[in-house]
Design a protein around this motif. Structure first.
Motif, PDB file in Angstrom:
ATOM      1  N   ALA A 130       0.834  -1.197   0.000  1.00  0.00           N
ATOM      2  CA  ALA A 130       0.000   0.000   0.000  1.00  0.00           C
ATOM      3  C   ALA A 130       0.872   1.251   0.000  1.00  0.00           C
ATOM      4  O   ALA A 130       0.638   2.190  -0.761  1.00  0.00           O
ATOM      5  CB  ALA A 130      -0.931  -0.003   1.213  1.00  0.00           C
ATOM      6  N   MET A 131       1.915   1.260   0.812  1.00  0.00           N
ATOM      7  CA  MET A 131       2.796   2.419   0.854  1.00  0.00           C
ATOM      8  C   MET A 131       3.499   2.606  -0.497  1.00  0.00           C
ATOM      9  O   MET A 131       3.668   3.711  -0.975  1.00  0.00           O
ATOM     10  CB  MET A 131       3.840   2.279   1.969  1.00  0.00           C
ATOM     11  N   GLN A 132       3.876   1.484  -1.134  1.00  0.00           N
ATOM     12  CA  GLN A 132       4.566   1.563  -2.431  1.00  0.00           C
ATOM     13  C   GLN A 132       3.648   2.064  -3.530  1.00  0.00           C
ATOM     14  O   GLN A 132       4.080   2.765  -4.436  1.00  0.00           O
ATOM     15  CB  GLN A 132       5.107   0.187  -2.828  1.00  0.00           C
ATOM     16  N   ASN A 133       2.368   1.689  -3.433  1.00  0.00           N
ATOM     17  CA  ASN A 133       1.451   2.044  -4.515  1.00  0.00           C
ATOM     18  C   ASN A 133       0.851   3.433  -4.355  1.00  0.00           C
ATOM     19  O   ASN A 133       0.033   3.850  -5.165  1.00  0.00           O
ATOM     20  CB  ASN A 133       0.356   0.992  -4.642  1.00  0.00           C
ATOM     21  N   ASP A 134       1.237   4.100  -3.271  1.00  0.00           N
ATOM     22  CA  ASP A 134       0.907   5.505  -3.094  1.00  0.00           C
ATOM     23  C   ASP A 134      -0.587   5.834  -3.185  1.00  0.00           C
ATOM     24  O   ASP A 134      -1.006   6.616  -4.038  1.00  0.00           O
ATOM     25  CB  ASP A 134       1.670   6.332  -4.150  1.00  0.00           C
ATOM     26  N   PRO A 135      -1.409   5.255  -2.325  1.00  0.00           N
ATOM     27  CA  PRO A 135      -2.850   5.552  -2.408  1.00  0.00           C
ATOM     28  C   PRO A 135      -3.123   7.023  -2.079  1.00  0.00           C
ATOM     29  O   PRO A 135      -2.576   7.553  -1.115  1.00  0.00           O
ATOM     30  CB  PRO A 135      -3.454   4.632  -1.338  1.00  0.00           C
ATOM     31  N   GLY A 136      -3.936   7.662  -2.898  1.00  0.00           N
ATOM     32  CA  GLY A 136      -4.285   9.072  -2.665  1.00  0.00           C
ATOM     33  C   GLY A 136      -3.105  10.023  -2.803  1.00  0.00           C
ATOM     34  O   GLY A 136      -3.197  11.203  -2.476  1.00  0.00           O
ATOM     35  N   GLY A 137      -1.977   9.508  -3.304  1.00  0.00           N
ATOM     36  CA  GLY A 137      -0.813  10.357  -3.494  1.00  0.00           C
ATOM     37  C   GLY A 137      -0.223  10.919  -2.216  1.00  0.00           C
ATOM     38  O   GLY A 137       0.419  11.980  -2.234  1.00  0.00           O
ATOM     39  N   ILE A 138      -0.408  10.237  -1.071  1.00  0.00           N
ATOM     40  CA  ILE A 138       0.131  10.807   0.164  1.00  0.00           C
ATOM     41  C   ILE A 138       1.346  10.077   0.722  1.00  0.00           C
ATOM     42  O   ILE A 138       2.009  10.599   1.614  1.00  0.00           O
ATOM     43  CB  ILE A 138      -0.947  10.883   1.281  1.00  0.00           C
ATOM     44  N   THR A 139       1.671   8.902   0.200  1.00  0.00           N
ATOM     45  CA  THR A 139       2.776   8.176   0.828  1.00  0.00           C
ATOM     46  C   THR A 139       4.074   8.241   0.016  1.00  0.00           C
ATOM     47  O   THR A 139       5.092   7.715   0.444  1.00  0.00           O
ATOM     48  CB  THR A 139       2.433   6.679   1.050  1.00  0.00           C
ATOM     49  N   GLY A 140       4.025   8.867  -1.144  1.00  0.00           N
ATOM     50  CA  GLY A 140       5.246   9.042  -1.906  1.00  0.00           C
ATOM     51  C   GLY A 140       5.761   7.803  -2.619  1.00  0.00           C
ATOM     52  O   GLY A 140       6.884   7.805  -3.113  1.00  0.00           O
TER      53      GLY A 140
END
Lengths: 313, 300
Positions: A130-140
């Motif tokens: 989830a962090m890698q796929n950048d949901p909502g463009g917030i995790t980079g």
């Protein structure tokens, strides 16, 4: 009995003395070692938080890096996008990690040990993806988030390596106090009963579900706290710091050090995170030797290096 | 329709490999109640042993098929020996100890094998030689099926059937099943449990070596951290089917392979693993002992 009490008394004095001596580390070490000492404090908090769930409650949590990661990401996102001061993000990081711990564990804690282990591995994998796929463009995405600020305390910017170390070290001290008291309070006793015999604990009026969920929430909250410190220390977060192997390492620290034993977990952390730094020159052989050492420790001392003393009543 | 058939074939290929590796997890778990986290690394070690033989004998004039067969035989023997040694060193001393001690010992062994591979073969990605097998492909309703895929699917089926027959229809297989149900009772019935455990650490890694070589031949590459990735997938397959249950591991492997292929083909390859793990957790919630696992009574 007498021996145990004496041991407890020396422990009660020795612990705080060693901790206080630790405050002087930045005066004795060069800056790269101060940073290693700071990381030791951060990983020690994370390992202690894993011990709440694994060592004390006896639940096989092999996805603990998730809560560490949630803490780090909450701080990183709030600080870089909304400019929330670091020390304000800290309680939020703990709260969100605790909520995640309670929510994820609630349906799973009735699973038998090994299945809980597998499910937590699953959560870890999903979190990293989830962090890698950048949901909502917030995790980079895979690069993560950079440019996290420094904490300020009473208008003082904690910028230097040693200031950061002191912050980490003081927080570690607070967590150690929590862990010590956990042994003595009603909740800690309930955990111990549950780990030993769930049915007997039930007849004593221990609500297994509630206590286990609470243990997960507490362990996750402490890991979230460590996550905030980690994000600040590196001033950047990326998914690779919270992968499944990190969870495995935390799991191994608790078992290699000694379940439910504070000195054991601290020693385990030092062995897993500080010793590899000393042998940097042997980089290639490091993890090979490490694997052998893990097998050897378990075969020779199946209870861990510094097992818990028999009873705190 | 073409995509559908293509994904079925891809899924069956990968699923067969998962199943072969999952059998090693499930048999060890069935008899010893131990998750052998080093199993995936043993399998990939098998791929590397086979690869060394293939590249080492490249100029010796042997033909592809004979050479390949030799690589399989050598790799199976080497990994079976490694499995037996692993059990003696890392697991046997811990049989009476806390279960978690054996789990961490397994994690240590995994780290050791994985990094041992890196020290011997280096950290780079190794490419499997081309031309070992006929490059024949068949086209069927818009799907392309390669010779390698057919070989892997058929070989997995044959091996699984053979293992199933061995475990269910031979005396030694009966001993394995008895030891899986209750080691002490099996011992009382005159079964040599140590021999059973040794045999499990020969059969599981032996099949795993075949699975590891299949991975190398199918994807045409091998690298030292592969053991974790494929080991974890095979482990999930075993859990999915009900760990400790041999037909369960076969079913779990094939289902997981199909599911993976469909998730990649129809949903999104970047979320593929998340979907897989989501499925795993969902199945555990509904059937906590896996699809074919017996319902374990609550400890009362």
């Amino acid at each position: 009995m007498r021996g145990a009490r004496l041991g407890g008394a020396t422990g009660a004095v020795a612990g705080p003395v060693i901790w206080a001596a630790g405050l002087a580390l930045p005066f004795a070490l060069d800056s790269s070692w101060v940073s290693i000492a700071a990381f030791f404090a951060i990983y020690a908090i994370t390992a202690l938080s894993e011990d709440v769930i694994l060592g004390r409650a006896g639940m096989f949590d092999m996805g603990h890096a998730v809560y560490f990661g949630i803490g780090a990401y909450v701080t990183a996102i709030l600080n870089t996008t909304l400019n929330v001061p670091i020390l304000l993000t800290l309680p939020l990081a703990m709260l969100l990690a605790a909520a995640a711990g309670a929510l994820l564990s609630a349906p799973l804690i009735r699973l038998r040990g090994d299945y809980l282990l597998v499910a937590t591995i699953g959560f870890n994998a999903i979190f990293v993806l989830a962090m890698q796929n950048d949901p909502g463009g917030i995790t980079g995405g895979s690069d993560g988030i950079t440019g996290i600020g420094v904490p300020s305390l009473f208008g003082l910017q904690l910028e230097s390596q040693s200031a950061m170390f002191w912050l980490d070290w003081v927080v570690l001290g607070a967590v150690l106090l929590v862990m010590r008291n956990l042994d003595r309070c009603e909740f800690g006793r309930a955990l111990r009963y549950l780990k030993q015999d769930e049915l007997a604990a039930g007849t004593l009026g221990v609500d297994a579900r509630a206590v286990k969920t609470l243990a997960f929430a507490l362990g996750a909250a402490l890991a979230g706290l460590a996550g905030t410190l980690f994000a600040v220390q590196l001033s950047t977060v990326s998914p690779s710091s919270f992968v499944f192997t990190e969870s495995v390492t935390l799991f191994a620290i608790v078992i290699v050090g000694g379940q439910g034993s504070i000195p054991g977990v601290l020693l385990g952390t030092a062995l897993m995170f500080v010793v590899p730094q000393i042998f940097r020159g042997l980089a290639e052989y490091r993890y090979f030797v490490f694997g052998i050492a893990m097998v050897a420790v378990m075969v020779l001392r199946p209870q861990g290096l510094l097992p818990r003393r028999r009873a705190v009543t | 329709m073409g995509t559908f058939i293509q994904q079925v074939v891809n899924g069956l290929t990968v699923g067969g490999i998962y199943a072969l590796i999952a059998l090693g997890y499930t048999m060890v778990y069935g008899v010893m109640r131990l998750i052998n986290f080093a199993h995936g690394d043993l399998c990939i070690l098998g791929a590397f042993v086979g690869l060394s033989l293939l590249t080492g004998a490249a100029g010796s004039g042997h033909t592809g098929a004979a050479l390949l067969l030799l690589a399989f035989v050598v790799s199976i023997i080497a990994i079976a020996v490694a499995g037996v040694v692993l059990e003696r060193i890392a697991y046997r001393p811990l049989r009476k100890a806390d279960r978690l001690a054996a789990v961490v010992s397994a994690l240590g062994a995994s780290l050791m094998i994985e990094n041992g591979i890196m020290l011997v073969w280096g950290p780079q990605v190794h490419v499997f030689p081309a031309g070992l097998l006929p490059a024949t492909t068949w086209h069927f309703a818009g799907a392309t099926i390669s010779f390698v895929q057919v070989m892997i699917i058929l070989a997995s089926l044959v091996l699984m059937a053979a293992l199933y027959a061995f475990v269910n229809h031979t005396r030694f297989g009966t001993a394995i099943r008895a030891a899986a149900i209750d080691q002490d009772a099996a011992r009382l019935m005159g079964i040599n449990v140590n021999r059973v455990i040794t045999s499990v650490f020969i059969i599981g890694p032996g099949l795993g070596a075949i699975g590891g070589l299949f991975i190398g031949i199918y994807y045409r590459e091998a690298y030292f951290t592969m053991g974790w990735t494929y080991g974890l997938y095979a482990f999930i397959a075993a859990i999915l089917g009900g760990i400790g249950n041999i037909p369960g591991a076969m079913l779990g492997g094939v289902l997981l392979g199909l599911f993976n292929a469909f998730a990649a083909g129809y949903v999104s390859s970047s979320w593929q693993d998340a979907i897989t793990f989501g499925l795993l957790i969902a199945i555990l919630l509904v059937r906590p002992s896996g699809l074919l696992g017996e319902r374990v009574a609550e400890k009362v």
